[in-house]
Design a protein around this motif. Structure first.
Motif, PDB file in Angstrom:
ATOM      1  N   VAL A 107       0.883  -1.522  -0.044  1.00  0.00           N
ATOM      2  CA  VAL A 107       0.142   0.039   0.085  1.00  0.00           C
ATOM      3  C   VAL A 107       0.768   1.124  -0.459  1.00  0.00           C
ATOM      4  O   VAL A 107       0.526   2.124   0.131  1.00  0.00           O
ATOM      5  CB  VAL A 107      -1.243  -0.189   1.212  1.00  0.00           C
ATOM      6  N   ILE A 112      -1.536   3.502  -2.170  1.00  0.00           N
ATOM      7  CA  ILE A 112      -3.542   2.848  -2.634  1.00  0.00           C
ATOM      8  C   ILE A 112      -3.819   3.286  -1.683  1.00  0.00           C
ATOM      9  O   ILE A 112      -3.406   3.398   0.396  1.00  0.00           O
ATOM     10  CB  ILE A 112      -3.478   1.121  -2.869  1.00  0.00           C
ATOM     11  N   GLN A 153      -7.979  -1.267  -5.827  1.00  0.00           N
ATOM     12  CA  GLN A 153      -6.513  -2.036  -5.721  1.00  0.00           C
ATOM     13  C   GLN A 153      -4.965  -2.067  -6.140  1.00  0.00           C
ATOM     14  O   GLN A 153      -4.858  -1.431  -5.596  1.00  0.00           O
ATOM     15  CB  GLN A 153      -6.872  -2.312  -4.122  1.00  0.00           C
TER      16      GLN A 153
END
Length: 305
Positions: A107, A112, A153
């Motif tokens: 992430v 993200i 994502q």
């Protein structure tokens, strides 16, 4: 996961490498179609896709493991506790959890949004209390968190050649199509978990109720219901298809292959005469190979160029 993939991705910390490997194992064990499509990505991207899948699968196993001896309350406590710790780890920038550690790293590397994981965890909690969905919009409220956000994502990792906002609607449609394909295939299995993911208004339209499905007999009404759900799902695949051209060339064959493999689930349901109440149909190894091998060749050529 090969050391070459982790090296290509710039993942050098031993503990972090182990976490990515655990995520890969979840992908390989529980997402054979998705795992095969991931092989068409450049090695440097594969660990990040495995991490995102590992996150989703880990949460899903808490909720859906038919062999679990935990009560629904115990599952809820586990899911809520793990989810809260994951979100705290995300905000702190690191995690000691064997799955979460790789996800937090992914992430942060790909920027993200955290909200996508919050929405996913909300839908997972719904699975512990919600057993049916009266309308299609009601179902889409659940599917946003269970599937659409997973498509979102993935967008940064797939590196669209246009602004993210342009590519994202296609990713949403594709994530929803994947999820609806699974719902159609898994009607019987989901009923055994006490849940039904076909809208109540659709059942009523075709003169079907939950008890009729639970009897496990596929009659004319059930066939027409499932054919209706398949047609709507195929419309989503068609809507998502143009988005593939918006991705980096090295990502396109991965998504094209995933579309063909997941779309193949619907073909198999039809080929099985809609017999999904007492069995789980699947795309066979031979078909998976026929779909994937040409894509692997094209993906290799795209990476070389």
């Amino acid at each position: 996961m090969s050391a070459r993939e982790l090296d290509a991705a710039g993942i050098t910390d031993p503990g972090l490498r182990d976490s990515y490997e655990r995520c890969r194992q979840l992908n390989a064990a529980h997402g054979k179609t998705y795992y095969l499509a991931t092989l068409l990505l450049p090695p440097a991207k594969r660990p990040y896709v495995h991490a995102l899948y590992g996150f989703a699968r880990y949460a899903d196993e808490i909720v859906d493991d038919l062999g679990s001896t935990l009560t629904e309350a115990e599952k809820a406590d586990w899911l809520v506790g793990w989810g809260a710790q994951f979100l705290a780890d995300m905000r702190a920038g690191g995690s000691a959890h064997p799955i979460s550690r790789a996800v937090v790293d992914t992430v942060r590397r790909w920027d993200i949004p955290l909200s996508l994981f919050e929405d996913f965890l909300t839908s997972m909690r719904m699975d512990l209390t919600v057993t049916d969905y009266p309308t299609y919009p009601d179902l889409m409220g659940y599917v946003w968190g269970s599937a659409a956000v997973i498509g979102l994502q993935m967008v940064p990792v797939l590196e669209p050649t246009v602004p993210r906002a342009v590519a994202e609607p296609y990713a949403v449609d594709l994530g929803v199509a994947f999820q609806l394909s699974n719902f159609i295939r898994d009607v019987g299995e989901d009923l055994r978990r006490g849940r039904l993911y076909l809208p109540g208004e659709d059942l009523e339209l075709f003169g079907v109720d939950r008890d009729r499905l639970a009897r496990g007999v596929v009659d004319g009404r059930v066939r027409r219901l499932l054919a209706y759900e398949i047609a709507r799902t195929r419309e989503l695949y068609r809507a998502a298809e143009p988005g593939v051209r918006l991705l980096h060339p090295t990502s396109r064959d991965c998504i094209r292959t995933a579309i063909r493999l997941y779309g193949g689930i619907l073909d198999e349901v039809e080929r099985a005469d809609y017999q999904v109440l007492d069995r789980r149909v699947a795309v066979g190894p031979a078909r998976r190979a026929r779909v994937a091998v040409p894509g692997l060749a094209r993906a290799y050529a795209a990476r070389r160029s």
